[in-house]
Design a protein around this motif. Structure first.
Motif, PDB file in Angstrom:
ATOM      1  N   GLY A 252       0.791  -1.225   0.000  1.00  0.00           N
ATOM      2  CA  GLY A 252       0.000   0.000   0.000  1.00  0.00           C
ATOM      3  C   GLY A 252       0.822   1.272   0.000  1.00  0.00           C
ATOM      4  N   LYS A 253       2.147   1.141   0.089  1.00  0.00           N
ATOM      5  CA  LYS A 253       3.016   2.315   0.117  1.00  0.00           C
ATOM      6  C   LYS A 253       3.972   2.314  -1.069  1.00  0.00           C
ATOM      7  CE  LYS A 253       2.926   2.684   5.163  1.00  0.00           C
ATOM      8  NZ  LYS A 253       2.057   3.871   5.161  1.00  0.00           N
ATOM      9  N   VAL A 254       4.332   3.486  -1.514  1.00  0.00           N
ATOM     10  CA  VAL A 254       5.331   3.631  -2.570  1.00  0.00           C
ATOM     11  C   VAL A 254       6.707   3.372  -1.982  1.00  0.00           C
ATOM     12  CG1 VAL A 254       6.491   5.288  -4.088  1.00  0.00           C
ATOM     13  CG2 VAL A 254       3.986   5.265  -3.936  1.00  0.00           C
ATOM     14  N   LEU A 255       7.502   2.574  -2.667  1.00  0.00           N
ATOM     15  CA  LEU A 255       8.881   2.349  -2.260  1.00  0.00           C
ATOM     16  C   LEU A 255       9.770   3.327  -3.021  1.00  0.00           C
ATOM     17  CD1 LEU A 255      11.023   0.703  -0.711  1.00  0.00           C
ATOM     18  CD2 LEU A 255      11.106  -0.856  -2.679  1.00  0.00           C
ATOM     19  N   LEU A 256      10.375   4.265  -2.300  1.00  0.00           N
ATOM     20  CA  LEU A 256      11.259   5.267  -2.889  1.00  0.00           C
ATOM     21  C   LEU A 256      12.705   4.896  -2.591  1.00  0.00           C
ATOM     22  CD1 LEU A 256      11.916   8.056  -4.185  1.00  0.00           C
ATOM     23  CD2 LEU A 256      11.522   9.070  -1.912  1.00  0.00           C
ATOM     24  N   MET A 257      13.513   4.790  -3.640  1.00  0.00           N
ATOM     25  CA  MET A 257      14.920   4.440  -3.475  1.00  0.00           C
ATOM     26  C   MET A 257      15.766   5.485  -4.207  1.00  0.00           C
ATOM     27  SD  MET A 257      14.865   0.265  -3.795  1.00  0.00           S
ATOM     28  CE  MET A 257      14.851   0.277  -5.583  1.00  0.00           C
ATOM     29  N   VAL A 258      16.411   6.368  -3.440  1.00  0.00           N
ATOM     30  CA  VAL A 258      17.245   7.414  -4.015  1.00  0.00           C
ATOM     31  C   VAL A 258      18.714   7.032  -3.837  1.00  0.00           C
ATOM     32  CG1 VAL A 258      17.878   9.856  -3.940  1.00  0.00           C
ATOM     33  CG2 VAL A 258      15.510   9.165  -3.480  1.00  0.00           C
ATOM     34  N   TYR A 259      19.418   6.933  -4.950  1.00  0.00           N
ATOM     35  CA  TYR A 259      20.838   6.568  -4.942  1.00  0.00           C
ATOM     36  C   TYR A 259      21.088   5.311  -4.106  1.00  0.00           C
ATOM     37  CZ  TYR A 259      23.970   9.433  -7.678  1.00  0.00           C
ATOM     38  OH  TYR A 259      24.680   9.964  -8.716  1.00  0.00           O
ATOM     39  N   ILE A 260      20.380   4.277  -4.453  1.00  0.00           N
ATOM     40  CA  ILE A 260      20.501   3.020  -3.720  1.00  0.00           C
ATOM     41  C   ILE A 260      21.879   2.414  -3.989  1.00  0.00           C
ATOM     42  CG2 ILE A 260      19.661   1.379  -5.439  1.00  0.00           C
ATOM     43  CD1 ILE A 260      18.351   1.662  -1.832  1.00  0.00           C
ATOM     44  N   ILE A 261      22.413   1.690  -3.032  1.00  0.00           N
ATOM     45  CA  ILE A 261      23.785   1.188  -3.133  1.00  0.00           C
ATOM     46  C   ILE A 261      23.899   0.061  -4.148  1.00  0.00           C
ATOM     47  CG2 ILE A 261      24.303   1.812  -0.758  1.00  0.00           C
ATOM     48  CD1 ILE A 261      23.975  -1.120  -0.014  1.00  0.00           C
TER      49      ILE A 261
END
Length: 339
Positions: A252-261
């Motif tokens: 139910g939530k957006v998964l936000l991944m900024v500059y993921i390793i």
């Protein structure tokens, strides 16, 4: 450090168009500042970085017809205006191309960014939006004579991925790895009505910006990295995969991944653990693979390994000299999943 809300309330513009002076003033750094800014193998104090910058040798070099050329500041301004809240991004990108000289770096950059853009979203302009990181980034482009990423193989070669301009670690420590744009924030806000998980949230600048737009965001980070500035005080210190497993997979939530390793298998295992239906990735879009995976681009991985997901958006993001950033959105495709 002053409070984040205080920084935004008092923000007007850069101090004398000087990035490092702005950093000193905004974050109230001491006159004798011995803090060492680190990124990869880079390690310098602010005074050492100022010496490098003032030497004037740290310019990005473009070529046309085999000759190095001077990039007009007006071309750089046209590039940075693409990401301004006061412009329509697609129209500004069209203007970047239509007003460029044939065969110029500006024309090449514009054609490349236009060829990559995929977005069904319509975002209104804003004269009231405040984003100190965007303003600082604009000046960084002028300082480095950078007007955008290039599509050629030499620019995107993995060997160049670790090249770092001395000012970048300062910005990483105080703001983050990528500038959140008005367009990107609005898109995430539209998709994240049920909430957003900011995975590997770092110092929390993206979370802070989204919360200013009344988006419910949970910031998750193992806090293994050091940041000189923290924009939020309630980061959940946890392993991202374990957090998802204990919280219904983020359903139910957006998964936000900024500059993921890229190290190890973290990104793959994180995507496997997610049970929601929208993934937003912000990071490298060219083949230097600086973010996401060490052996393929993020798009290649989704096409090969996550065939029940559909890419619905890919927009350009502000890039620093030598980088090529974008925001991608994938949605779970139930038809593909049952095929």
């Amino acid at each position: 450090m002053p409070s984040p809300d205080g920084i935004f309330a008092n923000w007007r513009s850069l101090v004398d168009n000087n990035i490092l002076a702005t950093i000193r003033t905004t974050f109230e750094l001491p006159p004798e500042d011995n803090y060492v800014y680190r990124a990869e193998s880079f390690a310098m104090t602010l005074a050492q970085i100022e010496e490098e910058v003032h030497a004037g040798n740290l310019k990005w070099k473009y070529q046309a017809h085999g000759q190095q050329i001077e990039v007009p500041s007006t071309d750089i301004t046209a590039y940075t205006l693409i990401f301004s809240p006061t412009t329509h991004t697609a129209k500004a990108l069209t203007s970047l191309h239509s007003n460029a000289k044939k065969g110029s770096p500006r024309a090449t950059v514009a054609e490349y960014l236009q060829s990559r853009r995929l977005s069904p979203f319509k975002i209104p302009k804003s004269k009231a939006h405040i984003n100190p990181y965007y303003d600082v980034w604009v000046q960084s482009c002028q300082s480095t004579t950078f007007l955008g990423p290039l599509p050629d193989p030499s620019y995107s070669h993995p060997l160049h991925a670790k090249q770092t301009h001395p000012v970048l670690p300062v910005l990483y420590h105080h703001f983050g790895c990528v500038v959140p744009t008005w367009e990107a924030l609005n898109i995430i806000a539209q998709l994240g009505k049920g909430g957003v998980i900011d995975m590997a949230s770092g110092n929390g600048y993206w979370t802070y910006m989204l919360r200013r737009m009344n988006v419910e965001v949970v910031a998750i980070d193992n806090m293994a990295s050091e940041y000189r500035t923290m924009w939020i005080s309630n980061t959940v210190k946890a392993d991202g995969i374990e957090y998802l497993r204990k919280n219904a997979g983020g359903q139910g939530k957006v998964l936000l991944m900024v500059y993921i390793i890229t190290a190890g298998t973290f990104t793959r295992r994180l995507l496997d653990a997610y049970r929601g239906d929208r993934i937003v990735v912000v990071g490298t879009q060219n083949r230097n693979r600086y973010t996401g995976f060490t052996d393929c681009t993020i798009e290649e991985y989704f096409e090969k390994e996550m065939t029940d997901w559909e890419k619905v958006c890919r927009i350009e993001m502000p890039s620093f000299a030598g980088k090529d950033e974008a925001m991608f959105i994938w949605e779970k495709n139930c038809d593909r999943a049952t095929t």
